[in-house]
Design a protein around this motif. Structure first.
Motif, PDB file in Angstrom:
ATOM      1  N   TYR A   1       0.801  -1.217   0.000  1.00  0.00           N
ATOM      2  CA  TYR A   1       0.000   0.000   0.000  1.00  0.00           C
ATOM      3  C   TYR A   1       0.838   1.273   0.000  1.00  0.00           C
ATOM      4  CZ  TYR A   1      -3.640  -3.317   1.045  1.00  0.00           C
ATOM      5  OH  TYR A   1      -4.498  -4.376   0.980  1.00  0.00           O
ATOM      6  N   GLN A   2       2.121   1.128  -0.141  1.00  0.00           N
ATOM      7  CA  GLN A   2       3.010   2.278  -0.103  1.00  0.00           C
ATOM      8  C   GLN A   2       2.860   3.098  -1.388  1.00  0.00           C
ATOM      9  OE1 GLN A   2       6.984   1.103   0.810  1.00  0.00           O
ATOM     10  NE2 GLN A   2       7.328   2.942   2.006  1.00  0.00           N
ATOM     11  N   ASN A   3       2.628   4.396  -1.218  1.00  0.00           N
ATOM     12  CA  ASN A   3       2.511   5.348  -2.334  1.00  0.00           C
ATOM     13  C   ASN A   3       1.421   4.983  -3.336  1.00  0.00           C
ATOM     14  OD1 ASN A   3       4.685   6.837  -1.251  1.00  0.00           O
ATOM     15  ND2 ASN A   3       6.136   5.466  -2.248  1.00  0.00           N
ATOM     16  N   GLN A   4       0.364   4.363  -2.884  1.00  0.00           N
ATOM     17  CA  GLN A   4      -0.750   3.988  -3.754  1.00  0.00           C
ATOM     18  C   GLN A   4      -1.907   4.978  -3.572  1.00  0.00           C
ATOM     19  OE1 GLN A   4      -1.068   1.097  -5.788  1.00  0.00           O
ATOM     20  NE2 GLN A   4       1.087   0.675  -5.455  1.00  0.00           N
ATOM     21  N   TYR A   5      -1.619   6.278  -3.617  1.00  0.00           N
ATOM     22  CA  TYR A   5      -2.656   7.279  -3.388  1.00  0.00           C
ATOM     23  C   TYR A   5      -2.328   8.576  -4.114  1.00  0.00           C
ATOM     24  CZ  TYR A   5       0.877   8.297   0.182  1.00  0.00           C
ATOM     25  OH  TYR A   5       2.059   8.534   0.838  1.00  0.00           O
ATOM     26  N   THR A   6      -3.368   9.387  -4.301  1.00  0.00           N
ATOM     27  CA  THR A   6      -3.177  10.717  -4.883  1.00  0.00           C
ATOM     28  C   THR A   6      -3.200  11.785  -3.797  1.00  0.00           C
ATOM     29  OG1 THR A   6      -5.555  10.835  -5.351  1.00  0.00           O
ATOM     30  CG2 THR A   6      -4.106  10.124  -7.151  1.00  0.00           C
TER      31      THR A   6
ATOM     32  N   VAL B   1      -2.731   2.916   7.515  1.00  0.00           N
ATOM     33  CA  VAL B   1      -3.935   3.703   7.782  1.00  0.00           C
ATOM     34  C   VAL B   1      -5.020   3.122   6.877  1.00  0.00           C
ATOM     35  CG1 VAL B   1      -5.007   5.985   7.760  1.00  0.00           C
ATOM     36  CG2 VAL B   1      -2.561   5.773   8.292  1.00  0.00           C
ATOM     37  N   HIS B   2      -6.056   2.572   7.514  1.00  0.00           N
ATOM     38  CA  HIS B   2      -7.132   1.914   6.770  1.00  0.00           C
ATOM     39  C   HIS B   2      -8.091   2.931   6.149  1.00  0.00           C
ATOM     40  CE1 HIS B   2      -6.199  -2.189   8.191  1.00  0.00           C
ATOM     41  NE2 HIS B   2      -5.712  -1.530   9.230  1.00  0.00           N
ATOM     42  N   GLU B   3      -8.985   2.438   5.310  1.00  0.00           N
ATOM     43  CA  GLU B   3      -9.959   3.276   4.611  1.00  0.00           C
ATOM     44  C   GLU B   3     -10.849   4.071   5.561  1.00  0.00           C
ATOM     45  OE1 GLU B   3      -9.543  -0.001   4.287  1.00  0.00           O
ATOM     46  OE2 GLU B   3      -9.686  -0.635   2.206  1.00  0.00           O
ATOM     47  N   HIS B   4     -11.051   3.573   6.779  1.00  0.00           N
ATOM     48  CA  HIS B   4     -11.915   4.244   7.757  1.00  0.00           C
ATOM     49  C   HIS B   4     -11.117   5.112   8.727  1.00  0.00           C
ATOM     50  CE1 HIS B   4     -15.197   1.855   6.248  1.00  0.00           C
ATOM     51  NE2 HIS B   4     -14.492   0.754   6.443  1.00  0.00           N
ATOM     52  N   GLY B   5      -9.795   5.166   8.554  1.00  0.00           N
ATOM     53  CA  GLY B   5      -8.963   5.992   9.418  1.00  0.00           C
ATOM     54  C   GLY B   5      -8.357   5.252  10.596  1.00  0.00           C
TER      55      GLY B   5
ATOM     56  N   LYS C   1      -7.400  10.800   8.808  1.00  0.00           N
ATOM     57  CA  LYS C   1      -8.180  10.877   7.580  1.00  0.00           C
ATOM     58  C   LYS C   1      -7.445   9.972   6.599  1.00  0.00           C
ATOM     59  CE  LYS C   1      -9.628  13.897   3.888  1.00  0.00           C
ATOM     60  NZ  LYS C   1      -9.281  15.096   3.160  1.00  0.00           N
ATOM     61  N   PRO C   2      -8.132   8.988   6.035  1.00  0.00           N
ATOM     62  CA  PRO C   2      -7.422   8.044   5.157  1.00  0.00           C
ATOM     63  C   PRO C   2      -6.904   8.712   3.891  1.00  0.00           C
ATOM     64  CG  PRO C   2      -9.789   7.678   5.048  1.00  0.00           C
ATOM     65  CD  PRO C   2      -9.559   8.712   6.117  1.00  0.00           C
ATOM     66  N   ALA C   3      -5.958   8.055   3.282  1.00  0.00           N
ATOM     67  CA  ALA C   3      -5.451   8.501   1.990  1.00  0.00           C
ATOM     68  C   ALA C   3      -6.571   8.344   0.963  1.00  0.00           C
ATOM     69  CB  ALA C   3      -4.247   7.662   1.583  1.00  0.00           C
ATOM     70  N   GLU C   4      -6.413   9.037  -0.140  1.00  0.00           N
ATOM     71  CA  GLU C   4      -7.402   8.931  -1.211  1.00  0.00           C
ATOM     72  C   GLU C   4      -6.704   8.655  -2.535  1.00  0.00           C
ATOM     73  OE1 GLU C   4      -9.775  12.469  -1.330  1.00  0.00           O
ATOM     74  OE2 GLU C   4     -10.595  12.129   0.674  1.00  0.00           O
ATOM     75  N   TYR C   5      -7.392   7.895  -3.348  1.00  0.00           N
ATOM     76  CA  TYR C   5      -6.940   7.670  -4.715  1.00  0.00           C
ATOM     77  C   TYR C   5      -8.067   8.140  -5.617  1.00  0.00           C
ATOM     78  CZ  TYR C   5      -5.108   5.526  -8.918  1.00  0.00           C
ATOM     79  OH  TYR C   5      -4.618   5.325 -10.186  1.00  0.00           O
ATOM     80  N   ASN C   6      -7.842   9.259  -6.286  1.00  0.00           N
ATOM     81  CA  ASN C   6      -8.863   9.880  -7.139  1.00  0.00           C
ATOM     82  C   ASN C   6     -10.188  10.066  -6.405  1.00  0.00           C
ATOM     83  OD1 ASN C   6      -7.046  10.039  -9.259  1.00  0.00           O
ATOM     84  ND2 ASN C   6      -7.654   8.045 -10.084  1.00  0.00           N
ATOM     85  N   GLY C   7     -10.096  10.555  -5.148  1.00  0.00           N
ATOM     86  CA  GLY C   7     -11.296  10.875  -4.371  1.00  0.00           C
ATOM     87  C   GLY C   7     -11.899   9.725  -3.590  1.00  0.00           C
ATOM     88  N   ILE C   8     -11.336   8.538  -3.692  1.00  0.00           N
ATOM     89  CA  ILE C   8     -11.860   7.366  -2.981  1.00  0.00           C
ATOM     90  C   ILE C   8     -10.894   7.017  -1.850  1.00  0.00           C
ATOM     91  CG2 ILE C   8     -12.452   4.918  -3.182  1.00  0.00           C
ATOM     92  CD1 ILE C   8     -13.027   5.489  -6.172  1.00  0.00           C
ATOM     93  N   ALA C   9     -11.437   6.816  -0.631  1.00  0.00           N
ATOM     94  CA  ALA C   9     -10.607   6.454   0.522  1.00  0.00           C
ATOM     95  C   ALA C   9      -9.959   5.090   0.293  1.00  0.00           C
ATOM     96  CB  ALA C   9     -11.440   6.423   1.797  1.00  0.00           C
ATOM     97  N   VAL C  10      -8.640   5.016   0.529  1.00  0.00           N
ATOM     98  CA  VAL C  10      -7.887   3.772   0.326  1.00  0.00           C
ATOM     99  C   VAL C  10      -6.935   3.542   1.494  1.00  0.00           C
ATOM    100  CG1 VAL C  10      -7.985   3.841  -2.199  1.00  0.00           C
ATOM    101  CG2 VAL C  10      -6.093   4.963  -1.008  1.00  0.00           C
ATOM    102  N   ARG C  11      -6.517   2.297   1.643  1.00  0.00           N
ATOM    103  CA  ARG C  11      -5.470   1.967   2.616  1.00  0.00           C
ATOM    104  C   ARG C  11      -4.157   2.572   2.150  1.00  0.00           C
ATOM    105  NH1 ARG C  11      -5.924  -4.486   3.944  1.00  0.00           N
ATOM    106  NH2 ARG C  11      -7.927  -4.375   5.008  1.00  0.00           N
ATOM    107  N   SER C  12      -3.350   2.943   3.126  1.00  0.00           N
ATOM    108  CA  SER C  12      -2.034   3.474   2.760  1.00  0.00           C
ATOM    109  C   SER C  12      -1.061   3.233   3.902  1.00  0.00           C
ATOM    110  CB  SER C  12      -2.114   4.974   2.471  1.00  0.00           C
ATOM    111  OG  SER C  12      -2.509   5.670   3.637  1.00  0.00           O
ATOM    112  N   VAL C  13       0.200   3.290   3.564  1.00  0.00           N
ATOM    113  CA  VAL C  13       1.262   3.143   4.547  1.00  0.00           C
ATOM    114  C   VAL C  13       1.850   4.518   4.806  1.00  0.00           C
ATOM    115  CG1 VAL C  13       3.562   2.197   4.955  1.00  0.00           C
ATOM    116  CG2 VAL C  13       1.815   0.810   3.871  1.00  0.00           C
ATOM    117  N   LEU C  14       2.053   4.804   6.058  1.00  0.00           N
ATOM    118  CA  LEU C  14       2.706   6.053   6.421  1.00  0.00           C
ATOM    119  C   LEU C  14       3.992   5.699   7.144  1.00  0.00           C
ATOM    120  CD1 LEU C  14       2.208   9.073   6.189  1.00  0.00           C
ATOM    121  CD2 LEU C  14       1.205   9.023   8.442  1.00  0.00           C
ATOM    122  N   GLU C  15       5.050   6.397   6.800  1.00  0.00           N
ATOM    123  CA  GLU C  15       6.332   6.213   7.467  1.00  0.00           C
ATOM    124  C   GLU C  15       6.687   7.514   8.177  1.00  0.00           C
ATOM    125  OE1 GLU C  15       9.048   4.938   4.396  1.00  0.00           O
ATOM    126  OE2 GLU C  15       8.590   2.839   4.814  1.00  0.00           O
TER     127      GLU C  15
END
Length: 186
Positions: free
Chosen positions: A83-88, A128-132, A164-178
């Protein structure tokens, strides 16, 4: 489905809090044993004193590792690198990243550190999950003690704010934060 998710979240929270209570118990036991050693040797440094001090430090670290493993048992194991860097739009802490960093410093148990005169670094990675919600916390660095204490700190502050979860083109997505952490102990 929402009820099942809510129930699992509540159970996870209860297990999480129980393990953090064990961490606090470990800290109190360590302080008590440390005080006993200090009184026993009354300011005299010896090999026996050092052996006893090292023993209680190792016992505490092993206790921390067990607590972290118990917390993580309740989490679904996820390949976080997927899920690393899989967001806008990256995830955001509700009070801002500076507030989050400040909270880390506030909750970090500096009394538990034995790395005097050292500058230590670790990289904390979490999902960080889709729901935060946050899970899969790991700290990677050169000092086992600092990594464990940092991981414990992150679990302690999980419920102090929302992500607040990451978003990919306006849709909440899982992401990794370092989050890189650097501290100096004197």
């Amino acid at each position: 489905m929402k009820k099942v998710f809510a129930l699992l979240s509540i159970l996870s929270f209860i297990l999480h809090e129980a393990q953090l209570a064990k961490v606090e118990e470990l800290n109190q036991t360590y302080k008590q044993k440390s005080k006993e050693i200090s009184e026993k040797y009354d300011k005299v440094y010896s090999i026996d004193r050092k052996k006893e001090e090292v023993k209680i430090i190792m016992d505490r670290l092993e206790g921390y590792e067990l607590a972290i493993k118990e917390i993580q048992k309740a989490e679904k194991i996820v390949d976080v690198l997927r899920y690393q860097n899989q967001y806008t739009q990256p995830p955001e802490y509700e009070f801002g990243i500076n507030s989050f960093r400040s909270m880390i410093g506030q909750y970090f148990n500096t009394d538990a550190v034995t790395l005097e005169g050292s500058v230590v670094r670790t990289m904390v990675r979490f999902l960080v999950h889709e729901h935060g919600n946050v899970s899969n916390i790991t700290a990677i660095g050169d000092y086992r003690e600092f990594n464990l204490l940092t991981t414990i700190t992150f679990y302690e502050i999980l419920n102090k704010g929302k992500w607040k979860p990451a978003e990919y083109n306006g849709i909440a997505v899982r992401s990794v934060l370092e989050v890189p952490i650097t501290m100096k102990f004197e």
